[in-house]
Design an enzyme around this catalytic site. Structure first.
Site, mmCIF file in Angstrom:
data_model
loop_
_atom_site.group_PDB
_atom_site.id
_atom_site.type_symbol
_atom_site.label_atom_id
_atom_site.label_comp_id
_atom_site.label_asym_id
_atom_site.label_seq_id
_atom_site.Cartn_x
_atom_site.Cartn_y
_atom_site.Cartn_z
ATOM 1 N N LYS A 53 -0.222 47.084 -43.077
ATOM 2 C CA LYS A 53 -0.370 46.514 -42.442
ATOM 3 C C LYS A 53 0.234 46.863 -41.021
ATOM 4 C CE LYS A 53 -2.625 42.554 -45.574
ATOM 5 N NZ LYS A 53 -2.625 42.386 -46.441
ATOM 6 N N GLN B 255 1.625 37.465 -48.018
ATOM 7 C CA GLN B 255 1.029 39.178 -48.824
ATOM 8 C C GLN B 255 0.692 38.048 -50.687
ATOM 9 O OE1 GLN B 255 0.266 41.895 -48.424
ATOM 10 N NE2 GLN B 255 -1.129 41.802 -49.992
ATOM 11 N N ASP C 169 -5.416 34.922 -41.817
ATOM 12 C CA ASP C 169 -5.314 35.570 -43.202
ATOM 13 C C ASP C 169 -7.005 34.754 -43.423
ATOM 14 O OD1 ASP C 169 -5.976 37.958 -44.822
ATOM 15 O OD2 ASP C 169 -3.897 37.218 -45.587
#
Ligand code: NAP
Length: 286
Positions: A54, A98, A121
């Site tokens: 990422k 994460q 997200d």
């Protein structure tokens, strides 16, 4: 019939180029650089790879990334304090935690703490609710990646039968909602679905996200169907495969996405998209 193989890697590369130009324009016009904060808790090796990728993607398109590595033993209160700080920071346009998180941390509490305006997200309940009504703030990355792949291949959704295999909160359910918003007729299957093939055979577009290698075999696919394989499974011999018997099903489908090189690169690109979108929104005059 041999299916057209959808090259997610190429589509994602094209999108990254587009985002790069938009970011340069934004920097030149407004003096703003999009910023993404990535929080990793603990030492999970797979998570470390995902986070590294990422950050690499951010560097490629010109997004400023901040990597915050926290110990496995961090308390929930301390983790929430980190999020509060990032929520208040004007230079941070996106915050990503994460997953998975250590067991002593309540995932929902953590995800709900991220400002809705920075939830790139798309996992905050507000965003999830928005999916149902068609008012989402940020589309969740993997489902949005699937939708973008279909759009790129000019695959019509209006009135078509979509069958989603897998009903998780991060892939199956949101992808079903998003494709329903595009006027498809959607069925969702899960591990208790009786006679899975009876459903998959109805699909004009079959989206598979179960995490079971070889789950979908040619006999379960209608001739000419579009097959999108979201699954990522590591076999004992180290190979990465999806949930679909690729070689068998490609002889029957009209389009098929491979694993690797299909939905995975699109998921990564959609995170960049959402971070850029967030920066563009926050730079607009009120
Ligand atoms: P998950 O949380 O384990 O959910 C899997 C879903 O599939 C569940 O709804 C489960 O049913 C259903 N399922 C399991 N076995 C089944 C079967 N035999 N028949 C029908 N349904 C079955 O997994 P996830 O996070 O959604 O991920 C799914 C797959 O996508 C994994 O391989 C993951 O690695 C991959 N993935 C890929 C990307 C990407 O960017 N390409 C992103 C995220 C995930 P129940 O609900 O009844 O248990």
């Amino acid at each position: 019939m041999s299916a057209r193989v959808i090259d997610g890697k190429a589509v994602a590369a094209k999108l990254r180029e587009e985002y790069r130009s938009r970011i340069i324009q934004m920097q030149q016009g407004l003096g703003v650089t999009p910023g993404l904060a990535v929080i990793l808790v603990g030492e999970n090796p797979a998570s470390q790879v995902y986070v590294r990728n990422k950050i690499k993607d951010c560097n490629e398109v010109g997004i400023r990334s901040e990597f915050i590595k926290l110990p496995e033993t961090i308390s929930q209160a301390e983790l929430l304090a980190h999020i509060d700080k990032l929520n208040a920071d004007a230079a941070t346009h996106g915050i990503l935690i994460q997953l998975p998180l250590p067991k002593h941390v309540e995932i929902r509490k953590v995800l709900e703490r991220i400002s809705v305006d920075k939830d790139v997200d798309g996992f905050h309940l507000y965003n999830v609710g928005g999916l149902v009504t068609g008012h989402q703030v940020f589309p969740p990355c993997t489902p949005f990646g699937v939708q973008k792949l279909l759009e790129h291949e000019n695959i019509e959704l209006d009135g078509r039968n979509v069958v989603v295999v897998g009903a998780s909160n991060i892939v199956g359910k949101p992808v079903a909602m998003m494709l329903m918003q595009k006027d498809a007729t959607v069925s969702i299957c899960h591990h208790k679905t009786r006679d899975l093939a009876q459903y998959t055979m109805l699909a004009d577009i079959l989206v598979v996200a179960a995490g079971v290698p070889g789950l979908i075999i040619p006999q379960m696919v209608r001739t000419g169907a579009v097959v999108i394989d979201v699954g990522i499974n590591r076999l004992p011999d180290g190979r990465i495969v999806g949930d679909v018997d690729f070689e068998g099903v490609r002889k029957k489908a009209s389009f098929i996405s491979p694993v690797p090189g299909g939905v995975g690169p699109m998921t990564r690109a959609m995170l960049l998209h959402n971070t850029l979108l967030s920066a563009e929104r926050s730079s607009r005059p009120a």
